[in-house]
Design a protein around this motif. Sequence first.
Motif, PDB file in Angstrom:
ATOM      1  N   LEU A  62      28.952   8.036   8.075  1.00 15.87           N
ATOM      2  CA  LEU A  62      30.335   8.009   7.610  1.00 15.87           C
ATOM      3  C   LEU A  62      30.652   6.690   6.911  1.00 15.87           C
ATOM      4  O   LEU A  62      31.380   6.661   5.912  1.00 15.87           O
ATOM      5  CB  LEU A  62      31.293   8.229   8.778  1.00 15.87           C
ATOM      6  N   SER A  63      30.117   5.591   7.429  1.00 10.98           N
ATOM      7  CA  SER A  63      30.329   4.288   6.798  1.00 10.98           C
ATOM      8  C   SER A  63      29.717   4.260   5.398  1.00 10.98           C
ATOM      9  O   SER A  63      30.305   3.719   4.456  1.00 10.98           O
ATOM     10  CB  SER A  63      29.727   3.175   7.655  1.00 10.98           C
ATOM     11  N   LEU A  64      28.524   4.856   5.269  1.00  7.17           N
ATOM     12  CA  LEU A  64      27.879   4.924   3.958  1.00  7.17           C
ATOM     13  C   LEU A  64      28.701   5.777   2.998  1.00  7.17           C
ATOM     14  O   LEU A  64      28.882   5.426   1.822  1.00  7.17           O
ATOM     15  CB  LEU A  64      26.467   5.489   4.111  1.00  7.17           C
ATOM     16  N   SER A  65      29.215   6.903   3.491  1.00  4.76           N
ATOM     17  CA  SER A  65      30.042   7.773   2.662  1.00  4.76           C
ATOM     18  C   SER A  65      31.333   7.061   2.246  1.00  4.76           C
ATOM     19  O   SER A  65      31.770   7.162   1.098  1.00  4.76           O
ATOM     20  CB  SER A  65      30.378   9.048   3.432  1.00  4.76           C
ATOM     21  N   ASN A  66      31.919   6.334   3.176  1.00  4.01           N
ATOM     22  CA  ASN A  66      33.114   5.547   2.899  1.00  4.01           C
ATOM     23  C   ASN A  66      32.848   4.546   1.784  1.00  4.01           C
ATOM     24  O   ASN A  66      33.661   4.386   0.868  1.00  4.01           O
ATOM     25  CB  ASN A  66      33.531   4.833   4.202  1.00  4.01           C
ATOM     26  N   MET A  67      31.687   3.906   1.822  1.00  3.52           N
ATOM     27  CA  MET A  67      31.340   2.888   0.836  1.00  3.52           C
ATOM     28  C   MET A  67      31.059   3.517  -0.532  1.00  3.52           C
ATOM     29  O   MET A  67      31.615   3.085  -1.551  1.00  3.52           O
ATOM     30  CB  MET A  67      30.116   2.106   1.307  1.00  3.52           C
ATOM     31  N   LEU A  68      30.217   4.548  -0.572  1.00  5.08           N
ATOM     32  CA  LEU A  68      29.830   5.136  -1.848  1.00  5.08           C
ATOM     33  C   LEU A  68      30.998   5.863  -2.515  1.00  5.08           C
ATOM     34  O   LEU A  68      31.106   5.884  -3.739  1.00  5.08           O
ATOM     35  CB  LEU A  68      28.663   6.100  -1.639  1.00  5.08           C
ATOM     36  N   GLY A  69      31.880   6.445  -1.699  1.00  9.03           N
ATOM     37  CA  GLY A  69      33.042   7.115  -2.262  1.00  9.03           C
ATOM     38  C   GLY A  69      33.952   6.162  -3.003  1.00  9.03           C
ATOM     39  O   GLY A  69      34.601   6.539  -3.985  1.00  9.03           O
ATOM     40  N   ARG A  70      33.985   4.918  -2.556  1.00  4.12           N
ATOM     41  CA  ARG A  70      34.839   3.919  -3.193  1.00  4.12           C
ATOM     42  C   ARG A  70      34.407   3.648  -4.630  1.00  4.12           C
ATOM     43  O   ARG A  70      35.251   3.371  -5.485  1.00  4.12           O
ATOM     44  CB  ARG A  70      34.812   2.615  -2.382  1.00  4.12           C
ATOM     45  N   LEU A  71      33.132   3.712  -4.903  1.00  5.66           N
ATOM     46  CA  LEU A  71      32.653   3.487  -6.261  1.00  5.66           C
ATOM     47  C   LEU A  71      32.586   4.778  -7.060  1.00  5.66           C
ATOM     48  O   LEU A  71      33.111   4.864  -8.173  1.00  5.66           O
ATOM     49  CB  LEU A  71      31.272   2.825  -6.237  1.00  5.66           C
ATOM     50  N   GLY A  72      31.956   5.810  -6.492  1.00  2.00           N
ATOM     51  CA  GLY A  72      31.710   7.044  -7.242  1.00  2.00           C
ATOM     52  C   GLY A  72      32.977   7.750  -7.675  1.00  2.00           C
ATOM     53  O   GLY A  72      33.171   8.021  -8.874  1.00  2.00           O
ATOM     54  N   TRP A  73      33.859   8.067  -6.723  1.00  2.00           N
ATOM     55  CA  TRP A  73      35.074   8.788  -7.072  1.00  2.00           C
ATOM     56  C   TRP A  73      36.005   7.931  -7.923  1.00  2.00           C
ATOM     57  O   TRP A  73      36.656   8.439  -8.852  1.00  2.00           O
ATOM     58  CB  TRP A  73      35.803   9.245  -5.809  1.00  2.00           C
ATOM     59  N   SER A  74      36.088   6.628  -7.615  1.00  2.00           N
ATOM     60  CA  SER A  74      36.972   5.757  -8.388  1.00  2.00           C
ATOM     61  C   SER A  74      36.516   5.652  -9.844  1.00  2.00           C
ATOM     62  O   SER A  74      37.327   5.677 -10.769  1.00  2.00           O
ATOM     63  CB  SER A  74      37.033   4.367  -7.749  1.00  2.00           C
ATOM     64  N   ALA A  75      35.193   5.520 -10.058  1.00  3.38           N
ATOM     65  CA  ALA A  75      34.672   5.486 -11.424  1.00  3.38           C
ATOM     66  C   ALA A  75      34.933   6.808 -12.140  1.00  3.38           C
ATOM     67  O   ALA A  75      35.249   6.835 -13.343  1.00  3.38           O
ATOM     68  CB  ALA A  75      33.172   5.179 -11.406  1.00  3.38           C
ATOM     69  N   PHE A  76      34.839   7.914 -11.412  1.00  5.93           N
ATOM     70  CA  PHE A  76      35.105   9.232 -11.999  1.00  5.93           C
ATOM     71  C   PHE A  76      36.564   9.357 -12.433  1.00  5.93           C
ATOM     72  O   PHE A  76      36.886  10.081 -13.378  1.00  5.93           O
ATOM     73  CB  PHE A  76      34.750  10.325 -10.993  1.00  5.93           C
ATOM     74  N   SER A  77      37.460   8.616 -11.765  1.00  9.02           N
ATOM     75  CA  SER A  77      38.878   8.676 -12.135  1.00  9.02           C
ATOM     76  C   SER A  77      39.126   8.116 -13.528  1.00  9.02           C
ATOM     77  O   SER A  77      40.127   8.458 -14.170  1.00  9.02           O
ATOM     78  CB  SER A  77      39.728   7.906 -11.116  1.00  9.02           C
ATOM     79  N   ASP A  78      38.217   7.243 -14.023  1.00  6.32           N
ATOM     80  CA  ASP A  78      38.346   6.750 -15.394  1.00  6.32           C
ATOM     81  C   ASP A  78      38.167   7.886 -16.400  1.00  6.32           C
ATOM     82  O   ASP A  78      38.644   7.798 -17.534  1.00  6.32           O
ATOM     83  CB  ASP A  78      37.295   5.664 -15.673  1.00  6.32           C
ATOM     84  N   VAL A  79      37.480   8.941 -15.991  1.00  6.39           N
ATOM     85  CA  VAL A  79      37.206  10.071 -16.878  1.00  6.39           C
ATOM     86  C   VAL A  79      38.311  11.114 -16.809  1.00  6.39           C
ATOM     87  O   VAL A  79      38.814  11.571 -17.839  1.00  6.39           O
ATOM     88  CB  VAL A  79      35.849  10.718 -16.518  1.00  6.39           C
TER      89      VAL A  79
END
Length: 431
Positions: A264-281
Motif C-alpha cells: 500500500l505504501s508503494l501504491s501510495n508513492m507511485l500514485g502520486r507521480l503516475g496519476w498526477s502526471a496523467f492529469s497534465d493530459v
Amino acid sequence: MSIHLSIGQAYAWSVFKPPLESSMNLSGKGSALPFQLAIVMLGLSAAFGGTLVERKGPRWAMFVSMACFSSGFLISALGMALSQYWLVVFGYGFVGGIGLGIGYISPVSTLVKWFPDRPGMATGIAIMGFGGGALIASPWSTQMLSSFGTDKGGIAETFLVHGIVYAVFMSFGALLVRVPAPDWLPAGWDPRQVAEKPLVTNANVSARNALRTPQFWCLWVVLCLNVTAGIGILEKAAPMITDFFAHTSAPVSASAAAGFVALLSLSNMLGRLGWSAFSDVIGRKNIYRFYLGAGALIYLIIALTQNAGKPVFIICAVVILSFYGAGFSTIPAYLKDLFGSYQVGAIHGRLLTAWSVAGVAGPLIIDGIADAQKNAGKTGPALYTESIYIMIGLLVIGFIANELVRPVHTKHHETPMEAPEQAPASAGKGE
C-alpha cells in the motif's frame, strides 16, 4: 525530493509505537499522540506559514523545515534519555510538525514555475517523496532499534541518529534549490495555448482573495474527503486484512499483513507521480472525477464481494491508496490552474488544513465503528461494512464538490502591479 523523502518519515511512526509502549508504559492512543499532533501541526504551520514561505523563498523554507524537523528528533531523544515523554510529544509532534508543514509546501511554487507546462508531473515528483519516505525510514528505523535496543536508551540513540542524518540530507535540498528567472519559459512552450484549456488561467489570485472564492472551498472539501477515504485504510491496513480473512481457510499471517502494508505504501508513492502526471493530459477536474468516482465504485466492490478472496480485496485497496496519494500531488497543480502561480504555495498551505481534519476523521471513522461492531459481537468483514458505506458517501459528496468548480471570477484577479513575478532574492539566482 531530499526534503519530502525526509519528512515522509512521519508515515513510519508506527515502528516506534511498540517500543514506546513497552518502555514508557503507554497505551496505543498515547504512543500515537506525537504522530497525531505532528499531522495537526503540519496543516496549521502550512496554513499560517504559507505566505511567509512565498515571501522568503524556497531556500529559507527548506532550512526552517530542516531545523524544526531535525530538532524535533533531538528533543525527543532528550525526552527518552530523561524519561520525559512529554518532551517526545513536544519535540516530534509540535516542533517536528512545524518542520513537516513548512517542508511540505516549500518546493511547490518553485516546481510549478520551473514546469509551467507540466505542473502535475512536477509536483508529483516531489510529493511522491513524502509517500515514499516510509519505505526508507521503516526498515532503517527498525534496524537501528534492533542495534541500539528497544529500551529508553536505545530509542533515544535512534532518535538522535535520525535528527543528525536528516539534517544533513535535507541540507542538500536547501543548498541546491533555485528559482527560475522571472521571464523564463520552457523552450517552445506558449502559455497562451495553456490558457485556452478549461479551468486554466494565466491570471493570478492572492492567497487572501483565494479564501473568498467558492473554488477554494470546493477543493478543500474534495481534498478532505478524498484523504479521509484513503487514510482510514492506510492507518488500519494490517488489522483490516487480517480481520477480513480471519475465518477463511487461509488466514493472513503477521508477515503477510506487513507485506500488504508495504504494498500500500508503494501504491501510495507511485500514485502520486503516475496519476498526477496523467492529469497534465486529461485535466485536473477530470482526474478528480476519476479519483472520487472510481474510488466510490471500488469501495462498493469491496462491500459487495467480501467473500471474493484476497486478490480482489488487495487490488481494490491498492487502487484506492494510489488515488489517496495522487490526491495530494495533483491538488497543487489544480490550484495553479485556477489561481495562477503567484502565491500558489500559500494557497496550498491553507488548503492543507483539510488534511489535518481528514487525518483525525478517517481513523476515527474506521477505528470507532470497528470497535463498536466488535463490542456488538461481529467479526470479519462485518467490522468494516458500515465504515465502507460511509466512505462511499463521502467520496460521492467530494465528486459533487469537484463538479461545482468553475473558473475564478475576474474580480479576484491581481493586477500586474499587485502580483509581481519577481523571484525572492534569498532563493538564489535563476538558471
